[in-house]
Design a protein around this motif. Structure first.
Motif, PDB file in Angstrom:
ATOM      1  N   GLN A  11       0.814  -1.220   0.000  1.00 55.92           N
ATOM      2  CA  GLN A  11       0.000   0.000   0.000  1.00 55.92           C
ATOM      3  C   GLN A  11       0.845   1.267   0.000  1.00 55.92           C
ATOM      4  OE1 GLN A  11      -2.495  -0.572   3.444  1.00 55.92           O
ATOM      5  NE2 GLN A  11      -3.617  -2.293   2.492  1.00 55.92           N
ATOM      6  N   THR A  12       2.005   1.185   0.660  1.00 57.44           N
ATOM      7  CA  THR A  12       2.862   2.374   0.787  1.00 57.44           C
ATOM      8  C   THR A  12       3.709   2.601  -0.454  1.00 57.44           C
ATOM      9  OG1 THR A  12       2.974   1.943   3.176  1.00 57.44           O
ATOM     10  CG2 THR A  12       4.579   3.511   2.265  1.00 57.44           C
ATOM     11  N   TYR A  13       4.089   1.514  -1.120  1.00 56.43           N
ATOM     12  CA  TYR A  13       5.060   1.634  -2.212  1.00 56.43           C
ATOM     13  C   TYR A  13       4.504   1.160  -3.550  1.00 56.43           C
ATOM     14  CZ  TYR A  13       8.233   2.495   1.667  1.00 56.43           C
ATOM     15  OH  TYR A  13       8.824   3.027   2.782  1.00 56.43           O
ATOM     16  N   SER A  14       3.238   1.442  -3.786  1.00 55.04           N
ATOM     17  CA  SER A  14       2.587   1.184  -5.090  1.00 55.04           C
ATOM     18  C   SER A  14       2.800  -0.253  -5.551  1.00 55.04           C
ATOM     19  CB  SER A  14       3.114   2.162  -6.149  1.00 55.04           C
ATOM     20  OG  SER A  14       2.921   3.494  -5.749  1.00 55.04           O
ATOM     21  N   ASN A  15       2.465  -1.202  -4.635  1.00 56.74           N
ATOM     22  CA  ASN A  15       2.628  -2.640  -4.941  1.00 56.74           C
ATOM     23  C   ASN A  15       4.034  -2.989  -5.401  1.00 56.74           C
ATOM     24  OD1 ASN A  15       0.023  -3.445  -4.239  1.00 56.74           O
ATOM     25  ND2 ASN A  15      -0.782  -2.882  -6.254  1.00 56.74           N
ATOM     26  N   GLY A  16       5.019  -2.312  -4.817  1.00 59.44           N
ATOM     27  CA  GLY A  16       6.423  -2.613  -5.082  1.00 59.44           C
ATOM     28  C   GLY A  16       7.051  -1.780  -6.167  1.00 59.44           C
ATOM     29  N   ALA A  17       6.242  -1.094  -6.975  1.00 61.23           N
ATOM     30  CA  ALA A  17       6.784  -0.342  -8.113  1.00 61.23           C
ATOM     31  C   ALA A  17       7.774   0.718  -7.663  1.00 61.23           C
ATOM     32  CB  ALA A  17       5.646   0.287  -8.906  1.00 61.23           C
ATOM     33  N   THR A  18       7.472   1.416  -6.555  1.00 64.42           N
ATOM     34  CA  THR A  18       8.371   2.456  -6.042  1.00 64.42           C
ATOM     35  C   THR A  18       9.714   1.873  -5.654  1.00 64.42           C
ATOM     36  OG1 THR A  18       6.431   3.621  -5.177  1.00 64.42           O
ATOM     37  CG2 THR A  18       8.582   4.315  -4.339  1.00 64.42           C
ATOM     38  N   LEU A  19       9.713   0.612  -5.238  1.00 65.46           N
ATOM     39  CA  LEU A  19      10.936  -0.046  -4.772  1.00 65.46           C
ATOM     40  C   LEU A  19      11.639  -0.834  -5.877  1.00 65.46           C
ATOM     41  CD1 LEU A  19       9.581  -1.430  -1.354  1.00 65.46           C
ATOM     42  CD2 LEU A  19      10.735   0.753  -1.794  1.00 65.46           C
ATOM     43  N   GLY A  20      11.063  -0.850  -7.066  1.00 67.65           N
ATOM     44  CA  GLY A  20      11.675  -1.585  -8.174  1.00 67.65           C
ATOM     45  C   GLY A  20      11.478  -3.075  -8.098  1.00 67.65           C
ATOM     46  N   ILE A  21      10.390  -3.510  -7.452  1.00 70.68           N
ATOM     47  CA  ILE A  21      10.114  -4.941  -7.307  1.00 70.68           C
ATOM     48  C   ILE A  21       8.657  -5.209  -7.643  1.00 70.68           C
ATOM     49  CG2 ILE A  21      11.903  -5.360  -5.561  1.00 70.68           C
ATOM     50  CD1 ILE A  21       9.689  -5.152  -3.422  1.00 70.68           C
ATOM     51  N   SER A  22       8.310  -6.483  -7.723  1.00 71.46           N
ATOM     52  CA  SER A  22       6.925  -6.875  -7.919  1.00 71.46           C
ATOM     53  C   SER A  22       6.161  -6.762  -6.594  1.00 71.46           C
ATOM     54  CB  SER A  22       6.843  -8.312  -8.435  1.00 71.46           C
ATOM     55  OG  SER A  22       7.548  -8.451  -9.646  1.00 71.46           O
ATOM     56  N   ALA A  41      12.740  -0.660   1.179  1.00 72.03           N
ATOM     57  CA  ALA A  41      11.945   0.421   1.765  1.00 72.03           C
ATOM     58  C   ALA A  41      12.809   1.279   2.690  1.00 72.03           C
ATOM     59  CB  ALA A  41      10.758  -0.164   2.520  1.00 72.03           C
ATOM     60  N   LEU A  42      13.644   0.629   3.502  1.00 70.36           N
ATOM     61  CA  LEU A  42      14.553   1.364   4.380  1.00 70.36           C
ATOM     62  C   LEU A  42      15.499   2.238   3.560  1.00 70.36           C
ATOM     63  CD1 LEU A  42      15.660   1.741   7.335  1.00 70.36           C
ATOM     64  CD2 LEU A  42      17.307  -0.049   6.770  1.00 70.36           C
ATOM     65  N   GLN A  43      16.069   1.662   2.497  1.00 74.32           N
ATOM     66  CA  GLN A  43      16.978   2.431   1.637  1.00 74.32           C
ATOM     67  C   GLN A  43      16.254   3.634   1.029  1.00 74.32           C
ATOM     68  OE1 GLN A  43      18.017  -0.735  -1.023  1.00 74.32           O
ATOM     69  NE2 GLN A  43      19.698  -1.522   0.254  1.00 74.32           N
ATOM     70  N   TYR A  44      15.040   3.422   0.603  1.00 73.84           N
ATOM     71  CA  TYR A  44      14.250   4.515   0.004  1.00 73.84           C
ATOM     72  C   TYR A  44      14.037   5.640   1.015  1.00 73.84           C
ATOM     73  CZ  TYR A  44      10.388   6.845  -2.408  1.00 73.84           C
ATOM     74  OH  TYR A  44       9.586   7.775  -3.023  1.00 73.84           O
TER      75      TYR A  44
END
Length: 727
Positions: A11-22, A41-44
């Protein structure tokens, strides 16, 4: 709560898209996928732009510089707090309500986490230090799991607490199990106690570390850090001793360990004992009594090896390459030279053994068959142990999925069809697991590869025969030879006398050349079967039952082709023609009828004691008689079977295609005896072949027609087997 953590990420990271993952699977199960997402997420949130699954130096240094202590006062955002809470739940600790609040429950969980890690003294309080965060975001356990040792857990906690503030030391698991990380951390601990500075202490067993250990022997009465490290190393090598001081109990365990690994039995924690406990190859200056190599043993080289104290020489049965290492394979006359000089030889079989996909049950059976042939050609006598190689760093999951099935194939073939036994060459974990499965009697350990995950953190296999520790050169001039220096345990002394070398039998069958002849052979088989009233599928001209048969001619032919590896092995070992096995197998698969599964079900329910079953539709009592006959004749090995005591067990085993087809091969030999013919060979006449094939149907009137039908099928198959041999 883990499910809530996964939903928070999505919910926080657009289903992983923001983090570069699925999208993270929302299954409520802790795993690397969730931990990797939390790391990203921590790195972001730290402002790192290049996100990674790894909590590496950049993540650690950034966290250290921005937030050397994370607590109620320093958490920069509620999202940051939610990451910490989610990670705590994924580790099994109470993370509160995943609301971003670093409250009492989170603080209590952090205190418990640090206690479990053993770092509560080094990092007092309920704040999270960067190294603790790094440890929080992996899958290591900090409680004893999977029958781990409480003593080893206390050692892991002690190391964490003592060394965590050193630059290159990170929190190690406290799960009660030795591992690669723990092994490296032990070397770092040794180096720290030797006074090495951060950056100099690297966890490598180099000259400085070795020199330092030579100055730190431990004996009865020793206490403090060196005694603790030594008793820790003993426990990590599955030598259960009290962790702490060097007591008389420890000395007795050291004597036992030294005897096991063939060190001088001093009862002292001397350099060689330290070395054997810390790295797989131990002290590489030790003089071995065994060696192996890829160079021919000439008279001069044999004399040089003997003068250097070597007794046992490992040589290769076969080299698949025609150009690389031209002397790798045992050369004609070489074993005579070894015998003449009073040396002994242990054989090694290695072709392609450096990746998981080189290993399977079928490939193991093929390797075993080839090794048996070459061992007999070279003249190795009954009782010889052949070492089959696993020459790569096999992961534990690969051992389960590939290596153990491979050695099951090796073991079953060698033990049933030869006078030899199976040994294994490979890393420690591979050797021990294959041996524990019952598929190897001794181990030849590739301990030179100390960085292999299968060596780091694993003790010496209990059945080790040879321990490969260093590559060295012996002799000079004509006697010069490069060898791998091996320590010998005495469990295998190789062979000192050899049968005369036998020529390679060229007329034996080979693998079917499927790429060239498969389609043509199938057409000839189809044409022949059609000529006797059996079309591709069904067939009123044969019998009304054929209308109901599920298997087509192509289906039956494919079974034969798919099992070609096994049929070739059997034919070569028994010195018979493949078509003697192929013809009844194909015919019985093709004519599998509607009554056959009904009969099988009656046996399964106990309403019938026996019926023809399996691929080749063989009766259990027939398999028993065939196998017993071959055992009595010394053709195969095994324990004689009893009827009716073993009838159901044999019937069940006939469901296994390997056992079923092997029984067909043995039945051809038994049937020759039944019709008063000599044992079949590759030069058997067609007339005698027909008599043997007819006996597959018994000795009643129907057997004559059966033999007439099968001899034509035999001929069609043999035509293309002959073409394959001629390639």
């Amino acid at each position: 709560m883990v499910l809530r953590a996964q939903r928070f990420i999505n919910q926080t990271y657009s289903n992983g898209a923001t983090l570069g993952i699925s999208k993270v699977p929302e299954d409520g199960r802790t795993g690397w996928t969730t931990m990797y997402a939390l790391t990203r997420a921590l790195q972001y949130e730290l402002g790192i732009t290049s996100l990674s699954n790894s909590f590496g130096p950049t993540t650690l240094s950034t966290l250290q510089s921005k937030y050397p202590k994370l607590n109620q006062s320093t958490i920069p955002s509620w999202i940051f707090g939610c990451i910490i809470q989610s990670a705590l739940y994924c580790k099994g600790y109470d993370g509160g309500d995943i609301d971003g609040v670093y409250g009492d429950r989170v603080q209590a969980a952090v205190l418990k986490l640090k206690q479990d890690m053993g770092v509560a003294g080094a990092f007092p309080g309920s704040s999270l230090e960067p190294k603790v965060v790094k440890a929080l975001l992996n899958m290591d356990a900090y409680v004893t799991v999977n029958n781990g040792s409480d003593v080893i857990r206390s050692i892991q906690q002690w190391m964490n607490g003592r060394y965590i503030n050193r630059a290159d030391f990170y929190v190690i698991p406290c799960d009660g199990h030795h591992s690669r990380d723990v092994a490296k951390s032990m070397l770092l601990a040794i180096q720290y106690e030797l006074g090495m500075a951060d950056g100099t202490a690297t966890g490598v067993f180099g000259p400085a570390t070795q020199a330092g250990l030579k100055s730190h022997p431990v004996t009865v009465g020793a206490s403090g850090a060196w005694a603790q490290l030594f008793t820790a190393a003993m426990n990590l090598n599955k030598r259960a001793v009290p962790f702490g001081s060097f007591t008389t109990e420890v000395r007795d365990a050291v004597l036992d360990f030294q005897s096991f690994v063939k060190l001088p039995t001093t009862g002292i924690g001397d350099f060689q004992t330290w070395a054997s406990l810390l790295v797989s190859y131990g002290d590489q200056t030790r003089k071995g009594a065994a060696c192996d190599g890829v160079t021919r043993i000439t008279e001069a080289r044999a004399e040089a090896l003997k003068a250097a104290g070597y007794k046992y020489i490992g040589r290769y049965l076969y080299n698949p390459s025609k150009t690389d290492l031209p002397e790798k394979q045992i050369q004609p006359g070489e074993l005579d030279m070894i015998w003449l000089k009073g040396l002994r030889c242990f054989p090694i079989y290695q072709t392609w053994s450096r990746a998981a996909d080189n290993f399977s049950f079928a490939k193991g059976s093929v390797d075993a068959s080839n090794a048996i042939e070459w061992a007999k050609i070279h003249g190795f006598k009954p009782g010889t142990i052949i070492y089959f190689a696993v020459d790569y760093d096999a992961m534990d999951s690969e051992v389960t999925d590939f290596i153990i099935p491979h050695f099951k194939g090796v073991h079953e073939t060698v033990e049933e069809l030869s006078p030899y036994h199976v040994g294994i060459y490979g890393p420690r974990n591979v050797c021990q697991r294959v041996s524990d499965a019952g598929y190897a009697v001794t181990s030849f350990v590739s301990d030179m590869s100390s960085g292999f995950s299968g060596n780091l953190g694993y003790p010496m296999p209990t059945n080790w025969a040879f321990d490969q520790i260093a590559t060295i050169t012996i002799g000079s001039g004509d006697s010069r030879i490069e060898i791998d220096n091996n320590i010998a345990s005495g469990r295998d002394t190789g062979q000192g006398e050899f049968n005369p070398r036998t020529p390679i039998t060229e007329e034996l069958d080979v693998d079917f050349a499927k790429d060239k002849y498969r389609d043509a052979c199938l057409r000839e088989v189809q044409t022949y079967l059609e000529s006797i009233g059996i079309p591709e599928r069904g067939g009123e001209g044969w019998s009304t039952d054929w209308l109901l048969l599920a298997n087509s001619t192509t289906d039956a032919f494919n079974v034969v082709m798919n099992m070609d590896w096994l049929i070739t092995n059997l034919a070569r070992q028994l010195k018979i023609r493949k078509a003697l096995i192929q013809a009844p197998l194909l015919f019985e698969v093709r004519r599998y009828g509607p009554d056959d599964p009904i009969k099988d079900e009656l046996v399964k329910r106990g309403q019938s004691t026996d019926c023809s079953t399996g691929l080749a539709q063989m009766w259990a009592w027939v398999a028993i008689e065939a196998r017993n006959y071959c055992m009595d004749q010394g053709i195969i090995n095994g324990t004689r079977l009893r009827n009716p005591e073993d009838l159901r067990a044999v019937w069940d085993r006939l469901q296994d295609p390997v056992y079923n087809i092997s029984s067909v091969a043995y039945l051809t030999i038994y049937n020759a005896f039944q019709v008063h013919l000599p044992r079949p060979t590759v030069t058997i006449s067609y007339a005698d072949t027909q008599k043997i094939l007819a006996r597959y149907q018994g000795d009643g009137p129907a057997s004559v027609g059966y033999g007439q039908n099968l001899i034509g099928l035999y001929s069609a198959l043999e035509n293309y087997n002959a073409l394959s041999r001629a390639q």
